[in-house]
Design a protein around this motif. Sequence first.
Motif, PDB file in Angstrom:
ATOM      1  N   VAL A  90       0.815  -1.214   0.000  1.00  0.00           N
ATOM      2  CA  VAL A  90       0.000   0.000   0.000  1.00  0.00           C
ATOM      3  C   VAL A  90       0.852   1.269   0.000  1.00  0.00           C
ATOM      4  O   VAL A  90       0.631   2.165  -0.827  1.00  0.00           O
ATOM      5  N   PRO A  91       1.861   1.408   0.892  1.00  0.00           N
ATOM      6  CA  PRO A  91       2.670   2.638   0.847  1.00  0.00           C
ATOM      7  C   PRO A  91       3.401   2.838  -0.481  1.00  0.00           C
ATOM      8  O   PRO A  91       3.425   3.944  -1.018  1.00  0.00           O
ATOM      9  N   LEU A  92       3.984   1.754  -1.030  1.00  0.00           N
ATOM     10  CA  LEU A  92       4.736   1.892  -2.275  1.00  0.00           C
ATOM     11  C   LEU A  92       3.823   2.225  -3.452  1.00  0.00           C
ATOM     12  O   LEU A  92       4.155   3.075  -4.288  1.00  0.00           O
ATOM     13  N   SER A  93       2.685   1.555  -3.528  1.00  0.00           N
ATOM     14  CA  SER A  93       1.783   1.820  -4.646  1.00  0.00           C
ATOM     15  C   SER A  93       1.149   3.203  -4.530  1.00  0.00           C
ATOM     16  O   SER A  93       0.880   3.862  -5.543  1.00  0.00           O
ATOM     17  N   THR A  94       0.916   3.658  -3.287  1.00  0.00           N
ATOM     18  CA  THR A  94       0.404   5.018  -3.109  1.00  0.00           C
ATOM     19  C   THR A  94       1.445   6.049  -3.539  1.00  0.00           C
ATOM     20  O   THR A  94       1.121   7.054  -4.197  1.00  0.00           O
ATOM     21  N   ALA A  95       2.706   5.802  -3.159  1.00  0.00           N
ATOM     22  CA  ALA A  95       3.777   6.696  -3.597  1.00  0.00           C
ATOM     23  C   ALA A  95       3.913   6.667  -5.113  1.00  0.00           C
ATOM     24  O   ALA A  95       4.148   7.706  -5.748  1.00  0.00           O
ATOM     25  N   LEU A  96       3.741   5.490  -5.705  1.00  0.00           N
ATOM     26  CA  LEU A  96       3.799   5.381  -7.159  1.00  0.00           C
ATOM     27  C   LEU A  96       2.673   6.182  -7.800  1.00  0.00           C
ATOM     28  O   LEU A  96       2.863   6.843  -8.826  1.00  0.00           O
TER      29      LEU A  96
ATOM     30  N   GLY B  43      -1.904   5.141 -13.262  1.00  0.00           N
ATOM     31  CA  GLY B  43      -0.675   4.367 -13.433  1.00  0.00           C
ATOM     32  C   GLY B  43      -0.460   3.376 -12.304  1.00  0.00           C
ATOM     33  O   GLY B  43       0.022   2.261 -12.519  1.00  0.00           O
ATOM     34  N   SER B  44      -0.832   3.771 -11.084  1.00  0.00           N
ATOM     35  CA  SER B  44      -0.680   2.880  -9.943  1.00  0.00           C
ATOM     36  C   SER B  44      -1.542   1.628 -10.098  1.00  0.00           C
ATOM     37  O   SER B  44      -1.090   0.498  -9.856  1.00  0.00           O
ATOM     38  N   PHE B  45      -2.778   1.800 -10.537  1.00  0.00           N
ATOM     39  CA  PHE B  45      -3.659   0.645 -10.758  1.00  0.00           C
ATOM     40  C   PHE B  45      -3.175  -0.194 -11.947  1.00  0.00           C
ATOM     41  O   PHE B  45      -3.313  -1.423 -11.945  1.00  0.00           O
ATOM     42  N   ALA B  46      -2.621   0.458 -12.950  1.00  0.00           N
ATOM     43  CA  ALA B  46      -2.097  -0.289 -14.102  1.00  0.00           C
ATOM     44  C   ALA B  46      -0.923  -1.168 -13.694  1.00  0.00           C
ATOM     45  O   ALA B  46      -0.817  -2.321 -14.127  1.00  0.00           O
ATOM     46  N   VAL B  47      -0.035  -0.628 -12.854  1.00  0.00           N
ATOM     47  CA  VAL B  47       1.096  -1.420 -12.369  1.00  0.00           C
ATOM     48  C   VAL B  47       0.593  -2.618 -11.571  1.00  0.00           C
ATOM     49  O   VAL B  47       1.112  -3.739 -11.690  1.00  0.00           O
ATOM     50  N   LEU B  48      -0.425  -2.411 -10.770  1.00  0.00           N
ATOM     51  CA  LEU B  48      -0.988  -3.509  -9.993  1.00  0.00           C
ATOM     52  C   LEU B  48      -1.598  -4.579 -10.901  1.00  0.00           C
ATOM     53  O   LEU B  48      -1.542  -5.777 -10.592  1.00  0.00           O
ATOM     54  N   ALA B  49      -2.169  -4.170 -12.012  1.00  0.00           N
ATOM     55  CA  ALA B  49      -2.690  -5.139 -12.979  1.00  0.00           C
ATOM     56  C   ALA B  49      -1.561  -5.980 -13.572  1.00  0.00           C
ATOM     57  O   ALA B  49      -1.712  -7.196 -13.782  1.00  0.00           O
ATOM     58  N   VAL B  50      -0.418  -5.351 -13.835  1.00  0.00           N
ATOM     59  CA  VAL B  50       0.743  -6.097 -14.338  1.00  0.00           C
ATOM     60  C   VAL B  50       1.217  -7.102 -13.292  1.00  0.00           C
ATOM     61  O   VAL B  50       1.564  -8.254 -13.608  1.00  0.00           O
ATOM     62  N   ILE B  51       1.231  -6.684 -12.021  1.00  0.00           N
ATOM     63  CA  ILE B  51       1.615  -7.608 -10.945  1.00  0.00           C
ATOM     64  C   ILE B  51       0.650  -8.789 -10.887  1.00  0.00           C
ATOM     65  O   ILE B  51       1.055  -9.942 -10.693  1.00  0.00           O
ATOM     66  N   ALA B  52      -0.643  -8.509 -11.084  1.00  0.00           N
ATOM     67  CA  ALA B  52      -1.639  -9.587 -11.094  1.00  0.00           C
ATOM     68  C   ALA B  52      -1.343 -10.594 -12.199  1.00  0.00           C
ATOM     69  O   ALA B  52      -1.478 -11.813 -12.006  1.00  0.00           O
ATOM     70  N   ALA B  53      -0.931 -10.112 -13.362  1.00  0.00           N
ATOM     71  CA  ALA B  53      -0.573 -11.018 -14.450  1.00  0.00           C
ATOM     72  C   ALA B  53       0.616 -11.888 -14.067  1.00  0.00           C
ATOM     73  O   ALA B  53       0.655 -13.093 -14.370  1.00  0.00           O
TER      74      ALA B  53
END
Length: 394
Positions: free
Chosen positions: A161-167, A175-185
């Motif tokens: 949560v802290p890292l993705s919020t900073a991102l 962009g933060s949600f897009a990165v999380l989607a890549v992690i999900a893949a």
Amino acid sequence: MLTTPTAAPDGRQGVRQRMPALAALAMAGFLAVTTEMLPVGLLPAIGGAFGVDDAVTGLLVTVFAVMVAVFAVPLTVATRRYPRKPLILITVAGYLISNLLIAFAPSFAVVAAGRVVGGVAHALFFSVCIGYVPRLVERGQVGRGLALVAGGTTAGFVLGVPLSTALGAAIGWRGSFAVLAVIAAGVLVAILRFLPAVSGTPAGRRIQTSGARSALGVVVTSNTLTFIGQYTVYTYISVILLTGGAGESWIGPLLLVCGVCGLAGLACVGRTIDRHPRTTVLTVLALLAATILAVGLTHAWFVGLVVAIALWNGLFGGVPSMYQTAAVRVFHEAPEVAGAWINGTSNLGIALGAVLGGLFLGSSPAILALSVTAAALVVAGLTVAVMGRRGFAP
């Protein structure tokens, strides 16, 4: 396509042999918690993008929790006969779709729809994940296996949560949600590669006896009371720190320290929960109540407050895996159903605790009343555990 399985041979192994599979589940837990909590740090940016008030944007968190509380048990019961691996792949794909919908949402309604998709996936994910571990590892190591998987969940709170919020602050909330989607893949690939297939509950098998159901009721009741007590205080930990003298710039680092303490507490519980389950539960709950009370007693002394908060969060780090272990032990024939009840009541406790804690905010003396109430609820959970020996057996 999901098909109802016949009974499969017992392929359980030791934790060491199952480490790649447990690591894949831990990665999925990290994704799940980060997906659930990410909007908390990005609510103002999301609301500003669509011209929505903060109060309405806050419903993005509420709707996720409601989906879990409503659907955890029904979805788990409806799918309990299906193979486990396709189900966990479906839930992780749900997180992927949820984050993609939000990342590219043309309207706030689509953002809300993405949260609904994620909430439904979350309702089933932890039930399947908790139930997966006792199907992978030897029965005498279930507690350690659950603690290892819970490490991913805790890491989601500590780092995700802290890292993705900073991102999100650096590249925008989309962009933060897009990165999380890549992690999900990436998690999907890890699960496909490392997680063995296991069967569901064979057709015709009865889900436990009335004694097992009553024992599960004891565990679930204690879990609910403890989570209400925990989140009565934890929801407002930032307010408590600020009232105690912390600067706003200190909140992030202090919460990170609390998360690290939680990981340490989880490691300690993982070492004892299989050998001394009842002693571990009773000891941790008693100390948890004491440290929550200490938060209220030291709120005017900053150093003492920080120490009390660190100890409190360290103790709570092992609590979820304690209850998960107890639930799957007493309901071992259908561990995913046990996981569903733990998942659903934990989210219920989080929601009720947040509401209850909000009633005490407003002045410094209220923090003592807040901690006393929270500690009393944890003591109630401890009392249930003491009296309910069938749910928390030696």
